[in-house]
Design a protein around this motif. Structure first.
Motif, PDB file in Angstrom:
ATOM      1  N   ILE A 197      29.804  39.475  34.271  1.00 35.50           N
ATOM      2  CA  ILE A 197      31.129  39.160  33.697  1.00 35.50           C
ATOM      3  C   ILE A 197      31.049  39.291  32.179  1.00 35.50           C
ATOM      4  CG2 ILE A 197      32.906  37.372  33.389  1.00 35.50           C
ATOM      5  CD1 ILE A 197      32.120  36.213  36.097  1.00 35.50           C
ATOM      6  N   ASP A 198      29.945  38.826  31.636  1.00 37.83           N
ATOM      7  CA  ASP A 198      29.780  38.858  30.186  1.00 37.83           C
ATOM      8  C   ASP A 198      29.710  40.308  29.687  1.00 37.83           C
ATOM      9  OD1 ASP A 198      29.518  37.790  27.713  1.00 37.83           O
ATOM     10  OD2 ASP A 198      27.351  37.456  27.856  1.00 37.83           O
ATOM     11  N   ASP A 199      28.955  41.125  30.385  1.00 37.28           N
ATOM     12  CA  ASP A 199      28.803  42.514  29.957  1.00 37.28           C
ATOM     13  C   ASP A 199      30.143  43.262  30.011  1.00 37.28           C
ATOM     14  OD1 ASP A 199      26.738  44.637  29.263  1.00 37.28           O
ATOM     15  OD2 ASP A 199      27.800  45.607  30.921  1.00 37.28           O
ATOM     16  N   SER A 200      30.914  42.984  31.055  1.00 42.45           N
ATOM     17  CA  SER A 200      32.176  43.730  31.209  1.00 42.45           C
ATOM     18  C   SER A 200      33.330  43.047  30.480  1.00 42.45           C
ATOM     19  CB  SER A 200      32.528  43.858  32.697  1.00 42.45           C
ATOM     20  OG  SER A 200      32.722  42.576  33.262  1.00 42.45           O
ATOM     21  N   LYS A 201      33.113  41.817  30.018  1.00 43.26           N
ATOM     22  CA  LYS A 201      34.149  41.019  29.341  1.00 43.26           C
ATOM     23  C   LYS A 201      35.428  40.974  30.185  1.00 43.26           C
ATOM     24  CE  LYS A 201      31.885  39.875  25.525  1.00 43.26           C
ATOM     25  NZ  LYS A 201      30.552  40.033  26.086  1.00 43.26           N
ATOM     26  N   SER A 202      35.239  40.613  31.429  1.00 43.69           N
ATOM     27  CA  SER A 202      36.398  40.516  32.331  1.00 43.69           C
ATOM     28  C   SER A 202      37.223  39.292  31.958  1.00 43.69           C
ATOM     29  CB  SER A 202      35.926  40.344  33.777  1.00 43.69           C
ATOM     30  OG  SER A 202      35.223  41.475  34.190  1.00 43.69           O
ATOM     31  N   LYS A 203      38.533  39.475  31.837  1.00 40.89           N
ATOM     32  CA  LYS A 203      39.307  38.279  31.490  1.00 40.89           C
ATOM     33  C   LYS A 203      39.842  37.552  32.718  1.00 40.89           C
ATOM     34  CE  LYS A 203      43.759  40.153  29.934  1.00 40.89           C
ATOM     35  NZ  LYS A 203      44.450  40.608  28.735  1.00 40.89           N
ATOM     36  N   VAL A 204      39.746  38.190  33.868  1.00 35.76           N
ATOM     37  CA  VAL A 204      40.150  37.534  35.116  1.00 35.76           C
ATOM     38  C   VAL A 204      39.037  37.731  36.139  1.00 35.76           C
ATOM     39  CG1 VAL A 204      41.805  37.644  37.044  1.00 35.76           C
ATOM     40  CG2 VAL A 204      42.628  37.795  34.691  1.00 35.76           C
ATOM     41  N   VAL A 205      38.814  36.682  36.945  1.00 27.07           N
ATOM     42  CA  VAL A 205      37.858  36.777  38.049  1.00 27.07           C
ATOM     43  C   VAL A 205      38.616  36.460  39.332  1.00 27.07           C
ATOM     44  CG1 VAL A 205      35.759  35.782  39.069  1.00 27.07           C
ATOM     45  CG2 VAL A 205      35.924  36.045  36.581  1.00 27.07           C
ATOM     46  N   ILE A 206      38.387  37.251  40.363  1.00 33.57           N
ATOM     47  CA  ILE A 206      39.003  36.955  41.662  1.00 33.57           C
ATOM     48  C   ILE A 206      37.889  36.540  42.619  1.00 33.57           C
ATOM     49  CG2 ILE A 206      40.448  37.810  43.567  1.00 33.57           C
ATOM     50  CD1 ILE A 206      41.610  39.903  41.665  1.00 33.57           C
ATOM     51  N   THR A 207      38.028  35.361  43.205  1.00 35.45           N
ATOM     52  CA  THR A 207      36.994  34.878  44.117  1.00 35.45           C
ATOM     53  C   THR A 207      37.636  34.160  45.308  1.00 35.45           C
ATOM     54  OG1 THR A 207      34.872  33.717  44.234  1.00 35.45           O
ATOM     55  CG2 THR A 207      36.589  32.663  42.928  1.00 35.45           C
ATOM     56  N   ALA A 208      36.804  33.514  46.115  1.00 38.83           N
ATOM     57  CA  ALA A 208      37.310  32.752  47.266  1.00 38.83           C
ATOM     58  C   ALA A 208      36.712  31.356  47.211  1.00 38.83           C
ATOM     59  CB  ALA A 208      36.909  33.435  48.566  1.00 38.83           C
ATOM     60  N   ASP A 209      37.321  30.439  47.963  1.00 41.98           N
ATOM     61  CA  ASP A 209      36.721  29.105  48.036  1.00 41.98           C
ATOM     62  C   ASP A 209      35.303  29.227  48.607  1.00 41.98           C
ATOM     63  OD1 ASP A 209      37.705  29.864  50.526  1.00 41.98           O
ATOM     64  OD2 ASP A 209      38.642  27.947  50.996  1.00 41.98           O
ATOM     65  N   GLY A 210      35.176  30.002  49.676  1.00 44.43           N
ATOM     66  CA  GLY A 210      33.857  30.178  50.264  1.00 44.43           C
ATOM     67  C   GLY A 210      33.794  31.456  51.077  1.00 44.43           C
TER      68      GLY A 210
END
Ligand code: PRX
Length: 637
Positions: A158-171
């Motif tokens: 995330i740091d390398d790409s400097k993503s300003k949004v992350v999409i994830t799931a609860d699990g």
């Protein structure tokens, strides 16, 4: 077994002829199979080692995978999703299109713009391709991170790409257990202030702790409008970054563009899989790896194919799961890895023989060399001697297949264990240390001599590293890092990595990454990692560790600590099979660790074999280092 020829009725000799006479015009012709908003002025701008394909052309990946199918295929299932726990969902091309547009508008509503990067850390659920295509629709660059990676590994990406949004799931479900993905993301982004929002899909209904940055997927898209016009993007607009391991330092962000990549995917998917409207395709790869990007998401969807997407482990709840899926969905094309096949083979023939696999008509393999005996088992027991097997060689960097039999194009004899011929329009050779082409049946380095449309644009943010890694060993040849040989029929045989990259269960792991994780332990002075052959996984990891003089921890405890550290810093896929504590590591005169020697020792190879491998080091030096190492190995319980 002699060579095997299986006719699928395709024999298009023109394609290869066209490709041989002029590869640039050849790819230009293939690009016309896609829908472009405007045509290109120049087919290839080759400014070595940077290639731009279809310069001036405007295109969109989401448009080409969704909009173009709405007139005649809107009701056709795009994804037949099977949950690990047996749940199922069907998404038609129209469902996918609507959901992608809703999410694309929702992303815009939280400030995502063309050119922004978005990290996606999701399990194998339909929201994963939906997220990728929503990014593609608005020109945001997706960076999918395999959901088995640890918080530290994700943080780096995330740091390398400097993503300003992350999409994830609860699990996510894995072998019946729930992995709490949201907690991992919370840990990963705690010091990354540039991450503005985390979008959370509720998959497992795990209890969530939401912060002001977090937005539930359903809340975000609830009121979102379902019409979002696809952005008209430059052909070389960055479609995605995919991090992969190399020989040095941290994982590198392989950057792929749009028009060239889609052209490569469209063509290879058609030629290799001979795709028909009636097919039900199943690729077992996780979308977190390149095979999933190219041959779960983009390739099949470009063709409006129906595919099964499976959430869990291939052997969960038992080793019949894949055969059950093939029977249940009447799969016609099955694409998997040698590791999975070796594992299935171990359970004997009765298991697959007890399922109806008669729907299969084509089988594929990817990710690592397939042993001839495994190839034959796949052919006989799974394919019932009627399905051609395509053994597809390629890499994250190549975007799509580079060597494969192409039943959708031509009928050629197959040889168990050989990838067969390069894809039309792609020029591959086997060369020696200085770049001279080698005679048939001689092992050397596999190089690619001309640019190809699926070729990476560069490494994210590091053009120099891109030059150094792929274009410095040979002038104007792409260096793949693989050993290969070409036989007298011009067939290629892939012989494993020539560098310090490991292939464990088909996953790519850099020794440097692993070693730097280990030496960051306070008691460790030096370490060396290498791979040794394994019956199922292809390779497993062995690590040698030299302790600091003042190390206080006992080695049994240390071994446990190091394993925890590797799992935390990289992920479970990098867990070594064995850790050896040694007093010193054998090095060359210039101070380089002799990894191949370690590998030979761990594999019980003879010292003679090693001396032939290490031409630059005196045999006597190897001999004494070998003896010293043997003496100093004290394997701990
Ligand atoms: O060593 C080759 C091996 O996998 C490497 C690329 O790994 P990755 O970027 O993770 O992509 C894997 C999926 C395409 C290659 O350098 N490899 C891939 N396919 C084959 C293979 N080795 C032998 N035979 C193959 N079919």
């Amino acid at each position: 077994m002699s060579d095997i020829t299986i006719s699928l009725g395709n024999n298009d000799t023109n394609t290869r002829q066209d490709a041989t006479s002029d590869f640039i015009s050849f790819w230009e012709k293939q690009a016309k199979n896609l829908s472009w908003f405007s045509s290109w002025d120049k087919t290839l701008d080759w400014n070595p080692p940077f290639a731009k394909w279809f310069v001036g052309g405007k295109i969109n990946a989401s448009y080409n995978t969704l909009d173009i199918h709405q007139k005649i295929k809107s009701d056709k299932p795009a994804i037949l999703w099977e949950g690990e726990n047996g749940e199922s969902r069907i998404l038609t091309y129209e469902d996918l299109w609507t959901r992608v547009q809703k999410l694309a508008n929702a992303l815009k509503s939280i400030g995502v713009q063309k050119g922004d990067r978005i990290t996606i850390y999701l399990p194998m659920i339909p929201e994963l391709p939906i997220s990728m295509l929503a990014c593609a629709r608005i020109g945001a660059t997706h960076s999918v991170v395999f959901s088995g990676f640890s918080a530290t590994a994700i943080k780096d990406r995330i740091d390398d790409s400097k993503s300003k949004v992350v999409i994830t799931a609860d699990g996510g479900y894995r072998r019946g257990n729930v992995i709490n993905l949201k907690e991992i993301i919370d840990e990963a982004i705690k010091d990354l202030d540039f991450v503005k929002n985390v979008i959370v899909v509720e998959r497992t209904k795990t209890k969530l702790r939401l912060s002001s940055k977090d937005i539930l997927w359903n809340d975000l898209i609830h009121d979102s409008y379902d019409l979002c016009i696809a952005e008209k993007l430059d052909s070389s607009h960055p479609l995605f970054i995919l991090y992969t391991s190399g020989t040095t330092g941290k994982p590198k962000g392989v950057l792929h563009g749009t028009g060239g990549y889609l052209t490569h995917l469209y063509s290879t998917f058609k030629w290799a899989f001979d795709i028909k409207d009636s097919d039900v395709y199943f690729c077992t790869a996780d979308i977190g790896w390149v095979t999933g990007h190219s041959y779960v998401v983009y390739g099949p969807l470009l063709h409006g194919a129906t595919q099964v997407m499976y959430e869990g482990a291939p052997d969960f709840p038992d080793a019949s799961r894949m055969w059950e899926i093939i029977q249940k969905y009447r799969i016609t094309i099955f694409y998997t890895t040698p590791t999975a096949l070796r594992m299935f083979m171990k359970f004997g023939d009765d298991l697959p023989n007890s399922f109806d696999l008669s729907s299969l008509r084509l089988l594929g393999s990817v990710g690592e060399p397939i042993n001839p005996e495994v190839w034959k088992w796949y052919f006989k027991i799974i394919g019932k001697e009627k399905c051609p097997i395509i053994d597809t060689w390629w890499q994250t960097e190549t975007g799509g297949m580079m060597i494969s039999a192409l039943p959708g194009l031509e009928t050629i004899p197959l040889k168990p264990g050989s990838g067969t011929l390069p894809i039309p329009g792609i020029h591959i050779s086997v060369v020696d240390e200085v770049g001279n082409e080698l005679p048939p049946n001689t092992k050397g380095y596999l190089v690619i001599k001309n640019p190809w449309p699926g070729m990476l644009l560069t490494l994210w943010g590091d053009d120099q590293k891109y030059r150094d890694v792929y274009w410095s060993k040979y002038k104007n040849y792409y260096y793949s890092g693989d050993y290969a040989l070409k036989d007298t029929d011009g067939y290629f045989w892939l012989l494993g990595r020539a560098d310090d990259v490991l292939k464990v269960s088909g996953h790519r792991i850099g020794t440097a990454e692993l070693e730097s994780c280990i030496v960051s332990h306070h008691d460790v002075a030096e370490s060396a990692a290498c791979g040794i052959p394994d019956e199922i996984k292809g390779e497993v990891i062995i690590v040698f560790v030299v302790l600091k003089q003042n190390a206080t921890t006992d080695t049994a405890t240390l071994e446990k600590e190091l394993i925890v550290k590797i799992r935390n810093d990289i992920g479970a896929i990098a867990t070594p099979k064995q850790i050896y504590f040694v007093t010193r590591l054998p090095k060359t005169r210039s101070g380089k660790i002799m990894r191949r020697l370690l590998k030979a020792i761990s594999s019980n190879e003879t010292i003679g074999d090693v001396s032939t491998l290490e031409d630059d080091i005196a045999v006597s030096e190897i001999q004494s280092a070998f003896e010293e190492l043997q003496k100093s190995i004290q394997k701990k319980p």
